[in-house]
Design a protein around this motif. Structure first.
Motif, short mmCIF file in Angstrom:
data_model
loop_
_atom_site.label_atom_id
_atom_site.label_comp_id
_atom_site.label_asym_id
_atom_site.label_seq_id
_atom_site.Cartn_x
_atom_site.Cartn_y
_atom_site.Cartn_z
N LYS A 1 0.82 -1.22 0.00
CA LYS A 1 0.00 0.00 0.00
C LYS A 1 0.85 1.27 0.00
CE LYS A 1 -4.08 -1.94 2.32
NZ LYS A 1 -3.74 -3.37 2.19
N GLY A 2 2.16 1.10 0.10
CA GLY A 2 3.04 2.27 0.08
C GLY A 2 3.16 2.96 1.42
N ILE A 3 2.70 2.31 2.49
CA ILE A 3 2.78 2.92 3.82
C ILE A 3 4.16 2.71 4.44
CG2 ILE A 3 1.78 2.92 6.16
CD1 ILE A 3 -0.15 3.94 4.06
N LEU A 4 4.75 1.54 4.21
CA LEU A 4 6.06 1.20 4.76
C LEU A 4 7.06 0.93 3.65
CD1 LEU A 4 5.07 -1.32 7.62
CD2 LEU A 4 5.49 1.15 7.83
N ASP A 5 8.33 1.09 3.99
CA ASP A 5 9.44 0.67 3.13
C ASP A 5 10.31 -0.30 3.92
OD1 ASP A 5 8.78 2.17 0.88
OD2 ASP A 5 9.84 3.94 1.60
N THR A 6 10.95 -1.22 3.23
CA THR A 6 11.86 -2.15 3.90
C THR A 6 13.20 -2.16 3.17
OG1 THR A 6 11.11 -4.05 2.59
CG2 THR A 6 9.95 -3.63 4.66
N ARG A 7 14.24 -2.52 3.92
CA ARG A 7 15.56 -2.70 3.31
C ARG A 7 16.34 -3.71 4.14
NH1 ARG A 7 19.44 0.33 6.17
NH2 ARG A 7 18.54 1.84 7.63
N LYS A 8 17.24 -4.39 3.48
CA LYS A 8 18.06 -5.39 4.14
C LYS A 8 19.28 -4.74 4.79
CE LYS A 8 16.51 -9.70 3.46
NZ LYS A 8 16.47 -10.74 4.51
N GLN A 9 19.61 -5.20 5.99
CA GLN A 9 20.85 -4.79 6.66
C GLN A 9 21.46 -6.06 7.24
OE1 GLN A 9 21.16 -2.56 10.53
NE2 GLN A 9 21.84 -0.91 9.17
N GLY A 10 22.35 -6.63 6.47
CA GLY A 10 22.89 -7.94 6.86
C GLY A 10 21.79 -8.98 6.75
N THR A 11 21.54 -9.68 7.85
CA THR A 11 20.48 -10.70 7.87
C THR A 11 19.15 -10.13 8.33
OG1 THR A 11 21.11 -11.35 10.12
CG2 THR A 11 22.15 -12.54 8.28
N ARG A 12 19.16 -8.85 8.72
CA ARG A 12 17.93 -8.24 9.25
C ARG A 12 17.19 -7.47 8.17
NH1 ARG A 12 18.29 -4.83 14.42
NH2 ARG A 12 19.51 -3.46 13.06
N LYS A 13 15.86 -7.49 8.27
CA LYS A 13 15.03 -6.63 7.41
C LYS A 13 14.54 -5.46 8.26
CE LYS A 13 11.93 -8.11 4.35
NZ LYS A 13 10.68 -8.65 3.75
N LEU A 14 14.94 -4.25 7.85
CA LEU A 14 14.55 -3.06 8.59
C LEU A 14 13.31 -2.43 7.97
CD1 LEU A 14 18.00 -1.36 9.30
CD2 LEU A 14 16.72 -2.97 10.72
N VAL A 15 12.42 -1.96 8.82
CA VAL A 15 11.13 -1.40 8.40
C VAL A 15 11.08 0.07 8.77
CG1 VAL A 15 8.62 -1.62 8.56
CG2 VAL A 15 10.07 -3.64 8.85
N THR A 16 10.72 0.93 7.79
CA THR A 16 10.60 2.37 8.06
C THR A 16 9.29 2.90 7.46
OG1 THR A 16 11.80 2.91 6.04
CG2 THR A 16 13.09 2.76 8.07
N ILE A 17 8.87 4.04 7.95
CA ILE A 17 7.71 4.72 7.36
C ILE A 17 8.11 5.23 5.98
CG2 ILE A 17 6.07 6.63 7.58
CD1 ILE A 17 5.71 4.56 9.72
N SER A 18 7.25 5.00 4.99
CA SER A 18 7.52 5.48 3.64
C SER A 18 7.56 7.01 3.62
CB SER A 18 6.42 4.98 2.69
OG SER A 18 6.45 5.67 1.47
N GLU A 19 8.29 7.55 2.64
CA GLU A 19 8.36 9.01 2.48
C GLU A 19 7.19 9.55 1.66
OE1 GLU A 19 10.56 11.25 3.79
OE2 GLU A 19 11.23 9.56 4.99
N ARG A 20 6.29 8.68 1.22
CA ARG A 20 5.12 9.17 0.46
C ARG A 20 4.28 10.07 1.35
NH1 ARG A 20 6.00 3.91 -1.08
NH2 ARG A 20 6.15 3.51 -3.33
#
Length: 294
Positions: free
Chosen positions: A27-46
């Motif tokens: 839905k474009g509310i969150l963004d994710t990115r990999k950091q090593g073995t972890r998946k980090l979750v942030t609020i989207s900039e939309r």
């Protein structure tokens, strides 16, 4: 936060959190990115994601998970934007229940004129998110080379350039030709290289009143398209339901333009407001198309 951190904070399994994150990412509310073995979750900039964040932060004790579910979002779209096409697929009972629940939680208020309003943060979020949903819906439903002329909610007037030289296009059942593309049905062949279409969920047919309004909608404030609309109106004057024409104009925000057109029709050009042409100029155009204006 990582998926595991969210799992700990919310006391839910990591698999449940992963599914929630995937849904909100779609839905474009969150963004994710990999950091090593972890998946980090942030609020989207939309913009709408940031508005949602501000709204929840401002009212942390409101049960948002109950008030902005998928079904209630559609009701909020309809009530707060005034766009009736957002009702598509919602039963009257669901509409009534959702509206009642939102009113009970103080998220909506009604004014004396019946208009529904929400608090500032909610109104901003709904405005921005409904615009995003509308754009995404139309991107999926319209031909790839369509040029949007006007849109509101799930409704859209669009054109396709020089259709005769293009490959055959596939249109949904609720997308129909309109405006200058159907004027030959009324005995008028306007010169244009564009093919015009109108889409609305559940659309079955278009009337002459729709054709006139869509012609005005192509160029609000344009004397050319105002003239085309007038020519259609004079040509089909015995078929037009004036009350229906005026009523339909409200759905497009064209009340003033249509009232001017109706006044011109009834007075035979004596009551005229810009951008409508002078009667003599209209008669010159009418002669080209075999239209008699008494």
């Amino acid at each position: 936060s990582s998926i595991s951190e969210l799992s700990y904070k919310m006391d839910k399994s990591e698999s449940s959190i992963s599914q929630m994150v995937k849904s909100l990412e779609r839905k474009g509310i969150l963004d994710t990115r990999k950091q090593g073995t972890r998946k980090l979750v942030t609020i989207s900039e939309r913009n709408y994601a940031l508005s949602l964040f501000d709204m929840i932060k401002a009212e942390p004790f409101v049960p948002w998970e109950e008030l902005i579910t998928n079904s209630k979002i559609a009701v909020l779209f309809k009530n707060m934007t005034g766009e009736y096409s957002f009702e598509h697929g919602i039963s009257p009972v669901s509409l009534w229940r959702s509206t009642r629940n939102l009113l009970m939680h103080g998220m909506l208020n009604t004014r004396r004129n019946g208009q529904v309003i929400g608090d500032l943060n909610l109104s901003r979020f709904i405005s921005e998110y409904s615009d995003h949903v509308s754009r995404k819906y139309l991107k999926d439903i319209l031909p790839k080379d369509a040029i949007t002329v006007w849109r509101s909610g799930y409704r859209c007037l669009f054109k396709i350039k020089d259709l005769l030289n293009n490959a055959i296009i596939e249109l949904s059942d609720d997308t129909l030709p309109t405006s200058l593309s159907v004027s030959p049905d009324y005995g008028i062949q306007f010169m244009t290289q564009d093919s015009f279409y109108y889409h609305e969920p559940g659309l079955k047919e278009l009337t002459i009143e729709d054709t006139i309004i869509h012609t005005l909608l192509i160029g609000p404030g344009s004397q050319t398209y105002s003239t085309y609309a007038l020519l259609l109106a004079f040509k089909a004057k015995n078929e037009i339901d004036i009350d229906l024409l005026v009523s339909k104009s409200r759905d497009y925000g064209l009340e003033g333009e249509v009232e001017n057109l109706v006044s011109y029709l009834k007075s035979r050009g004596k009551r005229r407001a810009w951008p409508l042409p002078r009667l003599g100029e209209l008669r010159e155009q009418a002669n080209l198309y075999g239209i008699v204006i008494n």
